[in-house]
Design a protein around this motif. Sequence first.
Motif, PDB file in Angstrom:
ATOM      1  N   GLY A  44       0.785  -1.251  -0.010  1.00 36.51           N
ATOM      2  CA  GLY A  44      -0.034   0.121   0.049  1.00 36.51           C
ATOM      3  C   GLY A  44       0.818   1.301  -0.014  1.00 36.51           C
ATOM      4  N   PRO A  45       0.161   2.562  -0.126  1.00 35.71           N
ATOM      5  CA  PRO A  45       0.816   3.520  -0.025  1.00 35.71           C
ATOM      6  C   PRO A  45       1.697   3.957   1.096  1.00 35.71           C
ATOM      7  CG  PRO A  45      -1.434   3.996   0.414  1.00 35.71           C
ATOM      8  CD  PRO A  45      -1.150   2.571   0.208  1.00 35.71           C
ATOM      9  N   ASP A  46       2.787   4.791   1.438  1.00 32.79           N
ATOM     10  CA  ASP A  46       3.460   4.956   2.465  1.00 32.79           C
ATOM     11  C   ASP A  46       2.967   6.305   3.124  1.00 32.79           C
ATOM     12  OD1 ASP A  46       5.023   5.316   4.782  1.00 32.79           O
ATOM     13  OD2 ASP A  46       7.189   6.007   3.335  1.00 32.79           O
ATOM     14  N   ASN A  47       1.787   6.030   3.657  1.00 28.96           N
ATOM     15  CA  ASN A  47       1.114   7.555   4.254  1.00 28.96           C
ATOM     16  C   ASN A  47       0.449   6.983   5.731  1.00 28.96           C
ATOM     17  OD1 ASN A  47      -1.243   5.879   3.895  1.00 28.96           O
ATOM     18  ND2 ASN A  47      -2.009   7.028   2.251  1.00 28.96           N
ATOM     19  N   GLY A  48       0.993   6.160   6.195  1.00 22.15           N
ATOM     20  CA  GLY A  48       0.471   5.916   7.695  1.00 22.15           C
ATOM     21  C   GLY A  48      -0.540   4.574   7.792  1.00 22.15           C
ATOM     22  N   LEU A  49      -1.221   4.273   6.445  1.00 22.65           N
ATOM     23  CA  LEU A  49      -2.236   3.436   6.274  1.00 22.65           C
ATOM     24  C   LEU A  49      -2.239   2.133   7.165  1.00 22.65           C
ATOM     25  CD1 LEU A  49      -5.213   2.744   5.234  1.00 22.65           C
ATOM     26  CD2 LEU A  49      -4.112   2.269   3.069  1.00 22.65           C
ATOM     27  N   LEU A  50      -0.740   1.677   6.916  1.00 22.43           N
ATOM     28  CA  LEU A  50      -0.306   0.239   7.521  1.00 22.43           C
ATOM     29  C   LEU A  50       0.053   0.278   8.832  1.00 22.43           C
ATOM     30  CD1 LEU A  50       1.706  -0.958   4.291  1.00 22.43           C
ATOM     31  CD2 LEU A  50      -0.620  -0.906   4.563  1.00 22.43           C
ATOM     32  N   ASP A  51       0.173   1.409   9.209  1.00 21.12           N
ATOM     33  CA  ASP A  51       0.830   1.539  10.362  1.00 21.12           C
ATOM     34  C   ASP A  51       0.247   0.998  11.645  1.00 21.12           C
ATOM     35  OD1 ASP A  51       3.282   2.984  11.259  1.00 21.12           O
ATOM     36  OD2 ASP A  51       2.184   4.442  12.612  1.00 21.12           O
ATOM     37  N   LEU A  52      -1.142   0.975  11.980  1.00 20.68           N
ATOM     38  CA  LEU A  52      -1.694   0.205  13.006  1.00 20.68           C
ATOM     39  C   LEU A  52      -1.562  -1.037  13.087  1.00 20.68           C
ATOM     40  CD1 LEU A  52      -3.168   1.197  15.340  1.00 20.68           C
ATOM     41  CD2 LEU A  52      -5.230   1.499  14.032  1.00 20.68           C
ATOM     42  N   ALA A  53      -1.577  -1.661  11.728  1.00 22.57           N
ATOM     43  CA  ALA A  53      -1.772  -3.151  11.396  1.00 22.57           C
ATOM     44  C   ALA A  53      -0.132  -3.700  11.821  1.00 22.57           C
ATOM     45  CB  ALA A  53      -1.967  -3.473  10.413  1.00 22.57           C
ATOM     46  N   LEU A  54       0.571  -2.627  11.929  1.00 24.53           N
ATOM     47  CA  LEU A  54       2.047  -3.147  11.811  1.00 24.53           C
ATOM     48  C   LEU A  54       2.590  -2.770  13.350  1.00 24.53           C
ATOM     49  CD1 LEU A  54       3.765  -1.956   8.578  1.00 24.53           C
ATOM     50  CD2 LEU A  54       3.062  -4.169   9.237  1.00 24.53           C
ATOM     51  N   ARG A  55       1.681  -2.249  13.969  1.00 23.52           N
ATOM     52  CA  ARG A  55       2.074  -1.660  15.418  1.00 23.52           C
ATOM     53  C   ARG A  55       2.801  -2.599  16.448  1.00 23.52           C
ATOM     54  NH1 ARG A  55      -1.583   1.423  19.615  1.00 23.52           N
ATOM     55  NH2 ARG A  55      -0.561   3.364  19.698  1.00 23.52           N
ATOM     56  N   ASP A  56       2.524  -3.809  16.600  1.00 25.29           N
ATOM     57  CA  ASP A  56       3.028  -4.690  17.556  1.00 25.29           C
ATOM     58  C   ASP A  56       3.893  -5.835  17.059  1.00 25.29           C
ATOM     59  OD1 ASP A  56       1.756  -3.108  19.591  1.00 25.29           O
ATOM     60  OD2 ASP A  56      -0.007  -4.496  19.089  1.00 25.29           O
ATOM     61  N   GLN A  57       4.211  -5.418  15.666  1.00 24.46           N
ATOM     62  CA  GLN A  57       5.101  -6.454  14.881  1.00 24.46           C
ATOM     63  C   GLN A  57       6.384  -6.206  15.129  1.00 24.46           C
ATOM     64  OE1 GLN A  57       3.479  -8.900  13.126  1.00 24.46           O
ATOM     65  NE2 GLN A  57       1.682  -8.288  13.769  1.00 24.46           N
ATOM     66  N   ARG A  58       7.215  -7.277  15.566  1.00 21.74           N
ATOM     67  CA  ARG A  58       8.695  -6.953  15.532  1.00 21.74           C
ATOM     68  C   ARG A  58       9.205  -7.495  14.161  1.00 21.74           C
ATOM     69  NH1 ARG A  58       8.412  -9.802  21.072  1.00 21.74           N
ATOM     70  NH2 ARG A  58       6.655 -10.435  19.713  1.00 21.74           N
ATOM     71  N   ARG A  59      10.343  -7.309  14.055  1.00 22.43           N
ATOM     72  CA  ARG A  59      11.321  -7.760  12.689  1.00 22.43           C
ATOM     73  C   ARG A  59      10.346  -7.665  11.499  1.00 22.43           C
ATOM     74  NH1 ARG A  59      14.957 -12.656  13.515  1.00 22.43           N
ATOM     75  NH2 ARG A  59      13.515 -13.552  14.681  1.00 22.43           N
ATOM     76  N   ILE A  60      10.177  -6.551  10.979  1.00 25.40           N
ATOM     77  CA  ILE A  60       9.376  -6.313   9.966  1.00 25.40           C
ATOM     78  C   ILE A  60      10.402  -5.950   8.880  1.00 25.40           C
ATOM     79  CG2 ILE A  60       7.271  -5.592  10.919  1.00 25.40           C
ATOM     80  CD1 ILE A  60       7.848  -3.137   9.883  1.00 25.40           C
ATOM     81  N   GLN A  61      10.201  -6.327   7.363  1.00 25.87           N
ATOM     82  CA  GLN A  61      11.074  -6.182   6.566  1.00 25.87           C
ATOM     83  C   GLN A  61      10.065  -5.224   5.547  1.00 25.87           C
ATOM     84  OE1 GLN A  61      11.869  -9.773   4.564  1.00 25.87           O
ATOM     85  NE2 GLN A  61      13.049  -9.089   2.803  1.00 25.87           N
ATOM     86  N   VAL A  62      10.702  -4.065   5.148  1.00 25.57           N
ATOM     87  CA  VAL A  62      10.312  -3.215   4.396  1.00 25.57           C
ATOM     88  C   VAL A  62      10.820  -2.914   3.115  1.00 25.57           C
ATOM     89  CG1 VAL A  62       9.029  -0.882   4.313  1.00 25.57           C
ATOM     90  CG2 VAL A  62       9.334  -2.074   6.533  1.00 25.57           C
ATOM     91  N   ARG A  63      10.006  -2.801   2.095  1.00 28.27           N
ATOM     92  CA  ARG A  63      10.828  -2.412   0.812  1.00 28.27           C
ATOM     93  C   ARG A  63       9.903  -1.373   0.149  1.00 28.27           C
ATOM     94  NH1 ARG A  63      15.649  -4.806  -0.854  1.00 28.27           N
ATOM     95  NH2 ARG A  63      16.096  -6.035   0.813  1.00 28.27           N
ATOM     96  N   ARG A  64      10.528  -0.233  -0.407  1.00 31.08           N
ATOM     97  CA  ARG A  64      10.119   0.695  -1.380  1.00 31.08           C
ATOM     98  C   ARG A  64       9.505   0.159  -2.522  1.00 31.08           C
ATOM     99  NH1 ARG A  64      10.980   6.366  -0.381  1.00 31.08           N
ATOM    100  NH2 ARG A  64      10.503   6.847  -2.340  1.00 31.08           N
ATOM    101  N   LEU A  65       8.322   0.346  -3.268  1.00 29.75           N
ATOM    102  CA  LEU A  65       8.186  -0.097  -4.543  1.00 29.75           C
ATOM    103  C   LEU A  65       8.775   0.769  -5.720  1.00 29.75           C
ATOM    104  CD1 LEU A  65       4.424  -1.018  -3.998  1.00 29.75           C
ATOM    105  CD2 LEU A  65       6.182  -2.341  -3.579  1.00 29.75           C
ATOM    106  N   GLU A  66      10.008   0.353  -6.365  1.00 29.48           N
ATOM    107  CA  GLU A  66      10.314   1.047  -7.173  1.00 29.48           C
ATOM    108  C   GLU A  66      10.772   0.203  -8.555  1.00 29.48           C
ATOM    109  OE1 GLU A  66      13.973   3.088  -5.911  1.00 29.48           O
ATOM    110  OE2 GLU A  66      12.923   4.333  -4.402  1.00 29.48           O
ATOM    111  N   ASN A  67      10.691  -1.054  -8.396  1.00 30.77           N
ATOM    112  CA  ASN A  67      10.819  -1.810  -9.741  1.00 30.77           C
ATOM    113  C   ASN A  67       9.747  -1.732 -10.474  1.00 30.77           C
ATOM    114  OD1 ASN A  67      11.158  -3.857 -11.622  1.00 30.77           O
ATOM    115  ND2 ASN A  67      12.237  -5.142 -10.218  1.00 30.77           N
ATOM    116  N   SER A  68       9.482  -1.085 -11.504  1.00 28.25           N
ATOM    117  CA  SER A  68       8.356  -1.149 -12.241  1.00 28.25           C
ATOM    118  C   SER A  68       8.125  -2.150 -13.147  1.00 28.25           C
ATOM    119  CB  SER A  68       8.246   0.065 -13.196  1.00 28.25           C
ATOM    120  OG  SER A  68       9.487   0.047 -14.010  1.00 28.25           O
ATOM    121  N   GLY A  69       8.951  -3.138 -13.273  1.00 25.49           N
ATOM    122  CA  GLY A  69       8.788  -4.508 -13.875  1.00 25.49           C
ATOM    123  C   GLY A  69       7.698  -5.345 -13.277  1.00 25.49           C
ATOM    124  N   PHE A  70       7.326  -4.982 -11.965  1.00 22.49           N
ATOM    125  CA  PHE A  70       6.008  -5.737 -11.307  1.00 22.49           C
ATOM    126  C   PHE A  70       4.793  -4.728 -11.364  1.00 22.49           C
ATOM    127  CE2 PHE A  70      10.047  -7.588  -9.683  1.00 22.49           C
ATOM    128  CZ  PHE A  70       9.680  -8.767  -9.987  1.00 22.49           C
TER     129      PHE A  70
END
Lengths: 244, 244, 244
Positions: A72-98
């Motif tokens: 999803g967009p990097d605007n806080g929308l995912l933040d509450l769902a990720l709140r108590d998660q440890r060790r998350i892996q984050v990637r910026r969507l930049e590869n337009s091949g997908f």
Amino acid sequence: MKGVILGICPSAIIVDVTHGIRPGNILDGAFALAAAVPYFPRGTIHVAVVDPGVGGDRAGLAVRTAGAVFVGPDNGLLDLALRDQRRIQVRRLENSGFWLDSVSRTFHGRDIFAPVAAHLARGVSLNSLGPGCSRRERLTWPEPERWADRYIGQVIALDQFGNAITNLPAAWFHKLPPDALRVRAGRRGGMPFVSHYQALPHGTPLTLIGSAGYLEVAVNGDSAVRRLGLRQGSPVVVRVIREQ
Amino acid sequence: MKGVILGICPSAIIVDVTHGIRPGNILDGAFALAAAVPYFPRGTIHVAVVDPGVGGDRAGLAVRTAGAVFVGPDNGLLDLALRDQRRIQVRRLENSGFWLDSVSRTFHGRDIFAPVAAHLARGVSLNSLGPGCSRRERLTWPEPERWADRYIGQVIALDQFGNAITNLPAAWFHKLPPDALRVRAGRRGGMPFVSHYQALPHGTPLTLIGSAGYLEVAVNGDSAVRRLGLRQGSPVVVRVIREQ
Amino acid sequence: MKGVILGICPSAIIVDVTHGIRPGNILDGAFALAAAVPYFPRGTIHVAVVDPGVGGDRAGLAVRTAGAVFVGPDNGLLDLALRDQRRIQVRRLENSGFWLDSVSRTFHGRDIFAPVAAHLARGVSLNSLGPGCSRRERLTWPEPERWADRYIGQVIALDQFGNAITNLPAAWFHKLPPDALRVRAGRRGGMPFVSHYQALPHGTPLTLIGSAGYLEVAVNGDSAVRRLGLRQGSPVVVRVIREQ
């Protein structure tokens, strides 16, 4: 978005969580997402799109937690769902091949997030979507506060029944005797804390622990939002009465 | 409709495109269908039902294009999706062997279109559904016009965010410098043409190319429909300013 | 609910029938359920949740008929769908082994009914869900009446088009000449009985047999509910004119 997903991953099982988010209301979306996520199977890919900044310079994200993936967009929308998660892996969507070949500046849900999610469902690795990302936008989540015998929060979401869901977590009330709590929401004071909607007669304002795990203001058989004039941001105060 | 489809073709994957078409509004439905079709996989069977004439003498149709099949009433609803398609094959639905046993005069979506689509999904040939059909009802699609330095169109669809989508195609504006365009919609004139919703401050009326490939009138963070008093049919005029 | 179902039974095919039931309106839900059930494949498991008494002492039920299984609250919601079914098997949901580990008192749809349905879909037997149950709550279904040349019923459901559906069954009118019927709904009298919506000019109030098999009050191209001021419970009287 569904057509795009099925075109890339025909075996995808697609579930609509809600189409009832108010336009551009990121807090609404964040809350709905966080409420749904714990009930989905391990490995679910959650695509969330409340995206008023689409087409500007806000990034797109893919995030992996222990049990799920989020796109999803990097605007806080995912933040509450990720709140108590440890060790998350984050990637910026930049590869337009997908992404879709042609990307609009008004609907990245269809052109970027849906195809990325479908490629992930087919087994594409998170790493291939773009570079790692250490900083994310944070949701403007109003933290509730405790002051001696008071718990001070606010309404953060309104459901389709007219219940007003607050940011006061259930855990704060588990050890207190229910009949020792009195709640004020908006201009209405003295509301009791009960176990379920019909615990009091039809038409009675009340509060209880709602299904998302937060204190909720309700009226049995009616809309608390309409009856009590509540809205997102309305203050809610719980007072503990200790009589000995 | 979904129960009927799954009864005939249990392996069907069913996708809801929208339930937000205003009652009886064929143009709304035609626009939503045409916007969605390009994003679905080859071979998708599109069932479209906006059917105010149900039970009267309007025919039902099945149409095959190079990439998809369409099933629905012969009232113009399919017309916009079929617009640029060459070599289409059209059949009138007359073979009741592919309908439900009992057909109401108020809901052919369930009784005729859904079962026909499910039989097609199982491999029934288009030819077996009924006789060929050379004439179809045409959608009353208001064609936009170009007059020297003006492009004259109208609002044809309103989306859930309150954006007003026009019949002015994106292709007309690709070669023009964006800042040379000024747009009038309803009584509001002088609106700029920008790339995305947040290109201008919150609350600002603007125009851009929307995700369906048409000029769209929007207000950043608000409803253009409500703010500017727009509705289906409101005139929209784009003026090209050539200063040298 | 869908996440819970897919977590337990990943191969489940989930269909939304409607999200348009008015909050707490059991009659609305019962009618929508009964209208949909005959069109679903044999063996479908119907989960129905209109549940104002959630968290109190109302029971949960699983019911098997000759062709389907139903899961939902014991509040009359299933009653109309079960009406003409003989030999039904009813179990009270008491075996918490088939529920979520943590059960809220505000959302049994998610915590009890969805997981029970998913376990049934995986092959769990009805008997294992809880004890047999001989008495159920009955729906307050207003029975229509016949008085000589009058058929007296009321509006029981309103659809998204503004049609007002009554409790007067189609079977009562099949043998009567359509032009011998005159209908009064609310304060509007003399309405004709026709075959389909466009049988009379745009804007004309009329009555016909709707797709659920009941007499329906409609206005061609408009909302009968709004135009005639109808609501759930509005009286509807059909008069037979016998001229010889």
